[in-house]
Enzyme design. Structure first.
Site, mmCIF file in Angstrom:
data_model
loop_
_atom_site.group_PDB
_atom_site.id
_atom_site.type_symbol
_atom_site.label_atom_id
_atom_site.label_comp_id
_atom_site.label_asym_id
_atom_site.label_seq_id
_atom_site.Cartn_x
_atom_site.Cartn_y
_atom_site.Cartn_z
ATOM 1 N N SER A 224 4.185 -11.727 -0.461
ATOM 2 C CA SER A 224 3.520 -12.803 -1.191
ATOM 3 C C SER A 224 3.857 -12.697 -2.669
ATOM 4 O O SER A 224 3.757 -11.613 -3.256
ATOM 5 C CB SER A 224 1.999 -12.710 -1.004
ATOM 6 N N ASP A 375 17.339 -13.328 -11.035
ATOM 7 C CA ASP A 375 16.141 -12.582 -10.631
ATOM 8 C C ASP A 375 16.515 -11.355 -9.806
ATOM 9 O O ASP A 375 16.098 -11.211 -8.652
ATOM 10 C CB ASP A 375 15.228 -13.510 -9.818
#
Length: 831
Positions: A224, A375
């Site tokens: 998550s 990223d």
């Protein structure tokens, strides 16, 4: 008391209209977000209570002005509203528009007021603590604690601040280094939202029923993050395991509001802090990246493009997950499941090789394909069981323009060649220094500071290794002054060593500045131990941090960190060399040619054979690391053979290229020097012969033939440059002999199959007959040109010494002209 009651009344009204289950969840969430250390200090301080008062005013004002507009939820409309994306947002995903956001949120001030209240309420305790630390001189003592509190605060403020915190971890020009270091541990992980909502979003977006498409679908997310969460499933039709990423509801609205508020405050903060960087442009750069990341269809395209571009370039040991197109949309992304372990935590023997693979892949993206993955935190770099590297999460990418690619290539070449004098020019091209500030940069004396820092960093070991080397150098340099101390690591010895270092450092910078300016102005005072942060702070009118650097620095800082975890002496500058070798040997553009010349010839203009050898070794290393999965001898031989084939295709190309031109020119120069060196004894004997002077009445009109010959032979002597080239010839002979010996040993070991080797060589020669003829013509023309240039240069140096020198000079110039004509004629054969 009034404001406190208003706040309690508002909270009570809101909670009474929310179902019990939601109310309990709210309590749990609020409980998790509390920071005991911050709240304790916050509640005890007057400033903290004042900040709380402001929060109450904002909260009660929001409730008052909202009136009956306070949103009441039921289980049903919570699920329906949460499923919708882009509600109450000024723009859509991947369409960042600050002007639209400005108009949108200024027409809805309550949203901004409410969010400001949240920000003040959560951050006031931290701000108060920092102010008190500064007031009582405890900044250094509390630095580690405040750094951890800042990390927790950024996490609690939501996705925008998590992303910004990650970006700020590399921006010590905007945030103090002690806090920036703490943010490097910021993880993009937050509590998940309801799986019931997630399933509803998946079914509505894709138009499917999960139970019909998936035989297995995890009841809770396996990961998550602030923007979305991931479920693992198995497709009924194929049995393929997949990862299904679903976007968090209302995330666009929240990010848009936060970006609007930061962009509105940026000019004031820039003016207050006197920062040279364009903060509005920086927020826009962040905003474009964040908002683009919300469109999963763009992420799917970037994911597919990466694997395809790596495959086309032969980088088969790195890939991205395969996208399942029919189960992907703007807010849902499905890819095939990839088993693997984090590269940073892997204990496998091939981690150093995979670090090289990762670096080569990122350099290829940055300097070739022009699409850079932004990223690369450790969780997104996986080592697969078959020894390959998988790069995950392609939501945030930037486009690197071609001009910037070449500027970066030149910068890396100058670093590897230690050509630090060109670094200021590189900083201008890379937008770190405005063009009109270039002379100011040079005259400030900072050139030598930058050069020293880059040289220390280039030797590897990261910041810690660079500092250790600098300390050891200073201990050796100031050994006599430190001899008075029994312990040269004592605080007193350290203080003296640092004092001597600062004095020498400032003196060198002043001398460098004086040598570059006519006025001899004093240089800027700089202490290397304060690093780049202090350099930018003291010279904020010269230095600016370009927007793209936020993402690039983060990418390469992560890669360097992984490299250092497996090798304490890891140097990212040296690790870049294999890709640099491959690029400059295959790119024939003018600026790539310049980078190659910088590497091979350095500052003195003479061929550096050690760099030539490093280039060939680098190309082999690049090929081995990117093409081979295994690290055994067979794969290394395969990589070496591929590298040899690539070099052969460049050197023996039928059409001329820059690498071939350089090699032909150097070969011709060495051959010219070798031939003259072989005849040197004969030339010396002729020059020793006595010259017969002409009769006195005719001495001023005639030059004896022998004198003329002696003068002409002066143009054929061996000088210092020739001696260096002859030394290169000797080194090349040794290298060739070593290669020949190894080749014979390998051939004898391979069952004596010499016939097959000879057959392959014959086929290669036959296939390149036309190319060899044309290369031969080019070499002939180059040899004539080399001799012409040598004669011309030496004739100009001879000057006006005597009549014979004048005549010999004219003959040399005439000979040079004829050789130029010969070179042109020979080169016609190539055409």
């Amino acid at each position: 008391v009034f404001f406190t009651k208003q706040k309690r009344l508002f909270h009570k009204t809101k909670m009474e209209n929310i179902p019990t289950r939601k109310r309990n969840e709210s309590k749990v969430i609020r409980g998790k977000r509390k920071n005991p250390s911050t709240n304790m200090l916050f509640n005890k301080s007057i400033l903290g209570k004042s900040a709380m008062l402001i929060t109450c005013i904002l909260s009660s004002s929001t409730a008052f002005y909202a009136g009956t507009n306070v949103k009441l939820y039921t289980d049903k409309n919570v699920r329906i509203d949460m499923m919708k994306h882009g509600i109450d947002s000024p723009y859509e995903e991947a369409s960042y528009d600050p002007e639209k956001a400005d108009d949108f949120f200024r027409s809805k001030p309550l949203a901004s007021i409410n969010r400001l209240g949240q920000l003040v309420g959560k951050s006031s305790g931290f701000i108060t603590s920092v102010m008190l630390d500064k007031k009582f001189g405890k900044e250094d003592e509390k630095a580690e604690q405040r750094s951890q509190e800042l990390l927790e605060l950024m996490t609690s403020l939501g996705p925008t601040f998590i992303k910004i915190g990650q970006a700020l971890s590399t921006r010590t020009d905007l945030l103090s280094a002690k806090y920036a270091d703490g943010l490097t541990g910021l993880q993009d992980a937050v509590p998940p939202f309801s799986s019931e909502t997630a399933r509803s979003i998946i079914e509505e977006e894709l138009g499917i029923k999960i139970d019909e498409v998936f035989s297995v679908f995890s009841p809770e997310p396996v990961a998550s993050a602030s923007i979305g969460q991931v479920y693992k499933g198995t497709l009924r039709k194929t049995g393929q395991d997949v990862a299904v990423k679903v976007q968090r509801p209302e995330v666009l609205k929240n990010i848009a509001l936060d970006l609007f508020m930061m962009r509105s405050l940026a000019p004031k903060w820039q003016e207050f802090q006197d920062i040279n960087s364009d903060l509005v442009g920086l927020v826009d750069a962040w905003g474009e990246g964040f908002v683009n990341e919300l469109d999963y269809s763009l992420e799917a395209e970037a994911t597919k493009e990466f694997s395809e571009s790596m495959r086309q370039r032969g980088l088969t040991s790195v890939f991205s997950p395969e996208v399942v197109d029919n189960l992907s949309s703007k807010h849902v992304l499905t890819t095939k499941w990839v088993d693997g372990e984090r590269l940073a935590s892997s204990n496998a023997d091939d981690v150093p090789r995979l670090c090289g693979v990762a670096l080569n892949a990122y350099l290829t993206m940055m300097l070739d394909t022009g699409t850079l993955h932004c990223d690369p935190h450790p969780g997104n770099l996986l080592r697969t069981p078959d020894g390959r590297l998988c790069i995950l999460d392609w939501g945030m990418v930037i486009t690197v323009p071609n001009d910037l690619q070449l500027s970066l290539l030149e910068f890396i070449a100058n670093l590897n060649a230690e050509n630090y004098e060109e670094v200021p020019n590189d900083l201008v091209k890379l937008s770190f220094v405005p063009e009109d500030k270039l002379e100011e940069l040079r005259s400030s004396g900072m050139t030598i500071a930058i050069s020293k820092m880059l040289k220390l960093a280039g030797e590897g070991g990261g910041p810690k290794g660079a500092m250790q080397r600098m300390v050891q150098q200073n201990k050796d340099k100031y050994a006599d002054q430190l001899a008075q101390f029994d312990d040269i690591d004592s605080p007193e010895a350290k203080k003296l060593r640092q004092k001597l270092f600062r004095e020498d450092w400032q003196k060198e910078m002043a001398e460098d500045a004086t040598s570059r300016t006519e006025t001899g102005s004093k240089s800027t005072t700089l202490d290397l131990t304060n690093g780049i942060e202090e350099l930018q702070k003291q010279n904020s009118d010269v230095f600016a941090i370009p927007d793209y650097f936020v993402y690039m620095s983060r990418a390469f800082a992560t890669l360097e960190g992984i490299g250092l975890s497996s090798d304490n002496n890891y140097s990212i500058t040296k690790a870049c060399f294999p890709y640099l070798a491959k690029r400059v040997l295959s790119d024939d553009s003018p600026r790539a040619r310049g980078a190659l010349r910088t590497l091979l010839y350095g500052k003195d203009g003479e061929l550096n054979l050690s760099k030539l050898q490093e280039l060939t070794t680098g190309l082999e290393s690049y090929t081995v690391s990117t093409s081979s999965v295994q690290t055994n001898r067979d794969s290394s031989d395969k990589g070496r053979n591929v590298a040899a084939e690539q070099l052969t295709s460049v050197i023996l190309a039928e059409e001329s290229n820059y690498v071939q031109e350089l090699l032909l020119n150097e070969t011709a120069t060495m051959l010219d020097a070798s031939v003259r060196n072989a005849f040197s004894p004969t030339f010396t004997n002729i020059q020793r012969l006595p010259s017969l002077a002409p009769p006195v009445p005719f001495g001023a009109l005639f030059t004896s033939p022998l004198s003329l010959v002696k003068e002409a032979l002066e143009f054929q002597t061996i000088d210092a440059r020739d001696k260096k080239r002859l030394e290169n010839v000797r080194i090349l002979r040794e290298i060739a002999g070593s290669i020949s010996s190894k080749t014979n040993d390998r051939s004898n070991a391979a069952d004596g199959n010499i016939g097959e080797v000879v057959g392959r060589l014959a086929q290669e020669a036959a296939a390149r007959q036309n190319a060899l003829r044309r290369i031969g013509a080019r070499f002939g023309g180059t040899l004539a040109s080399v001799q012409a240039n040598r004669l011309r240069q030496r004739a100009e140096k001879k000057g006006e010494a005597s009549n014979s020198s004048k005549l010999a000079g004219r003959i040399a110039i005439s000979g040079a002209k004829r050789l130029d004509d010969l070179a042109s004629t020979i080169l016609l054969l190539d055409r």
